[in-house]
Enzyme design. Sequence first.
Site, mmCIF file in Angstrom:
data_model
loop_
_atom_site.group_PDB
_atom_site.id
_atom_site.type_symbol
_atom_site.label_atom_id
_atom_site.label_comp_id
_atom_site.label_asym_id
_atom_site.label_seq_id
_atom_site.Cartn_x
_atom_site.Cartn_y
_atom_site.Cartn_z
ATOM 1 N N PHE A 15 0.858 -1.173 0.000
ATOM 2 C CA PHE A 15 0.000 0.000 0.000
ATOM 3 C C PHE A 15 0.895 1.223 0.000
ATOM 4 O O PHE A 15 2.030 1.185 0.440
ATOM 5 C CB PHE A 15 -0.983 0.011 1.171
ATOM 6 N N SER A 16 0.368 2.296 -0.535
ATOM 7 C CA SER A 16 1.157 3.523 -0.597
ATOM 8 C C SER A 16 0.325 4.668 -0.054
ATOM 9 O O SER A 16 -0.861 4.534 0.180
ATOM 10 C CB SER A 16 1.578 3.809 -2.038
ATOM 11 N N GLY A 17 0.971 5.762 0.132
ATOM 12 C CA GLY A 17 0.286 6.918 0.675
ATOM 13 C C GLY A 17 0.578 7.054 2.161
ATOM 14 O O GLY A 17 1.379 6.324 2.731
#
Length: 109
Positions: A15-17
């Site tokens: 996941f990113s952010g």
Amino acid sequence: KGWHDKVAFLTDGRFSGTNKGCGVAHIAPEAAAGGPLALVRDGDLIEIDIKKKKLELHVSQAELDSRYETWSLPKKPRKKGYLSIYSKLATSPDKGAALDYNIVDESGR
């Protein structure tokens, strides 16, 4: 939004952010391979103890066995193209998430 101190995030992927809460990623084996996340259901209690490096699904073994009996390997939606190659050959993150060219498809090729 606004739940970062109330809810943990668990995934077998990336996941990113920005993540301000508890995030646990790269759980393996992956759900698509029949890993533990494949058996988790809405409402299940999962205990996370970061200091002890402990992640525990609070579901009885009998219930997990029952869920596994009804579980089936997801169908791979891509029949051709780069995503089909990736879905056939990519290994789980715990094995490096690299392409394994020694994997044989259903036809024996």
